[in-house]
Design an enzyme around this catalytic site. Structure first.
Site, short mmCIF file in Angstrom:
data_model
loop_
_atom_site.label_atom_id
_atom_site.label_comp_id
_atom_site.label_asym_id
_atom_site.label_seq_id
_atom_site.Cartn_x
_atom_site.Cartn_y
_atom_site.Cartn_z
N ARG A 199 0.80 -1.23 0.00
CA ARG A 199 0.00 0.00 0.00
C ARG A 199 0.83 1.27 0.00
O ARG A 199 0.43 2.30 0.56
CB ARG A 199 -0.99 0.01 1.19
CG ARG A 199 -2.00 -1.12 1.15
CD ARG A 199 -2.91 -1.03 -0.06
NE ARG A 199 -3.82 -2.16 -0.14
CZ ARG A 199 -3.63 -3.25 -0.89
NH1 ARG A 199 -2.55 -3.34 -1.65
NH2 ARG A 199 -4.49 -4.23 -0.90
N SER A 210 -11.61 2.02 2.69
CA SER A 210 -11.00 1.73 3.99
C SER A 210 -10.36 2.99 4.57
O SER A 210 -9.54 3.63 3.91
CB SER A 210 -9.94 0.63 3.84
OG SER A 210 -10.53 -0.58 3.43
N GLU A 263 -5.24 5.19 6.04
CA GLU A 263 -4.97 5.05 4.61
C GLU A 263 -5.44 6.31 3.90
O GLU A 263 -4.81 6.78 2.95
CB GLU A 263 -5.70 3.82 4.07
CG GLU A 263 -5.45 3.53 2.62
CD GLU A 263 -6.02 2.18 2.19
OE1 GLU A 263 -6.17 1.98 0.98
OE2 GLU A 263 -6.30 1.33 3.05
#
Length: 333
Positions: A177, A227, A302
């Site tokens: 990520r 998310s 995130e």
């Protein structure tokens, strides 16, 4: 003419028909949150996007690059500089043998579906991700703990001076990520992906299965940014994913203003109507504190927050600054 008007006029001379003033960011963000952007540019070619980078390198105003804003919380105070959206105006693609060349503004589910139709496998996991290819590459996004970086062969970028150059997969520094592109002042304009030949029918079954699973697990109808918190490998091993930790803390359904922790998936914050950036940041601060008190793990976001002055950072950092002492649960209603 004010400075924003002068800047818009300058950009319009270079990119006629591609520049707008005072665009409400709530109208272009996935969360439907955000005040006005002083100048909003939607280039129609890679060269035009590079030209914006070159112009802004000589200007004092901040520049922010966006795709589908599927990972960004805009501030209700808006944005004082230029937002350049690399979106549907830059969304062409071409399939050759086992590779796909695509412009960075292509919608990811469209690209995954096109690959499947061509019998190419490798990016099925991206079918349900509502964002653009450029943003996905920057974040090394994906699902099922996979990342798009595995399939990136090369990207075409423009640096902040407007010079275009290419990077191979290794130079992109992909990790879970994240990528080295996050710390570089570049615009991703195009990419080439390497895939594998597969059976169209089995690829199609997998795509449909992923979509069915996402419909059952994730909120689809109300605005959200996917998310909110990152999955930390150490926390995942001992506690589980962020959604489980938030749910076990009893926070599902908790509201602050128009923002709400989804009852379907606790790692999603949804906009039930009229949510503000402060509402979302308040929930982030509260969630982070409650989970830490319960588990000893501090979850990081995130989602990133963009300040009016152009500061982009993980949203939990903005939440901590806004609420050094997290808001109380009982006060959120």
């Amino acid at each position: 003419m004010n400075s924003a008007g002068q800047l818009a006029a300058l950009l319009s001379r270079e990119l006629p028909g591609q520049v707008h003033e005072h665009v409400r960011l709530a109208d272009v963000s996935r969360w439907r949150i955000g005040g006005p952007a002083a100048v909003f540019v939607e280039p129609t070619s890679s060269k035009a996007a590079a030209r914006v980078m070159a112009i802004m390198a000589e200007r004092p105003e901040p520049l922010f690059l966006m795709g589908d804003a599927s990972n960004t919380l805009f501030d209700d105070a808006g944005f004082s500089g230029v937002i350049m959206r690399i979106g549907r105006n830059l969304s062409s693609y071409r399939i050759t043998s086992n590779s796909i060349w695509a412009q960075a503004g292509i919608w990811v589910p469209r690209l995954a579906s096109a690959a499947g139709d061509a019998g190419l496998s490798g990016i099925e996991h991206t079918i349900g991700i509502p964002g653009t290819l450029g943003g996905l590459i920057v974040m090394n996004g994906g699902s099922q703990r996979k990342g798009i970086g595995l399939n990136v062969k090369e990207v075409l970028c423009a640096d902040e001076a407007g010079h275009m150059f290419r990077l191979d997969r290794e130079a992109c520094g992909f990790a879970y990520r994240t990528s080295s592109l996050q710390s570089r002042r570049v615009a991703i304009l195009e990419a080439t992906l390497e895939l594998e030949h597969g059976q169209r029918r089995s690829i199609r079954r997998e795509l449909l299965g992923i979509l069915r699973e996402r419909r059952g697990k994730f909120p689809q109808k109300l605005p959200n940014c996917g998310s909110t918190f990152l999955s930390d490998p150490e926390m995942y091993k001992h506690i589980g994913p962020p959604g489980r930790a938030i749910e076990e803390a009893g926070l599902k359904g908790l509201r602050k203003g128009g923002a709400c922790i989804s009852a379907l998936h606790a790692n999603f914050i949804i906009n039930e109507g009229g949510a503000t950036s402060d509402d979302v940041l308040g929930l982030i601060a509260l969630i982070r504190n409650e989970v830490f008190q319960r588990t000893g793990y501090l979850m990081n976001c995130e989602v990133r927050h963009l300040s009016p002055e152009g500061r982009l950072r993980p949203a939990h950092e903005a939440a901590i600054e806004r609420w050094p002492e997290p808001p109380l649960r009982i006060a959120d209603s």
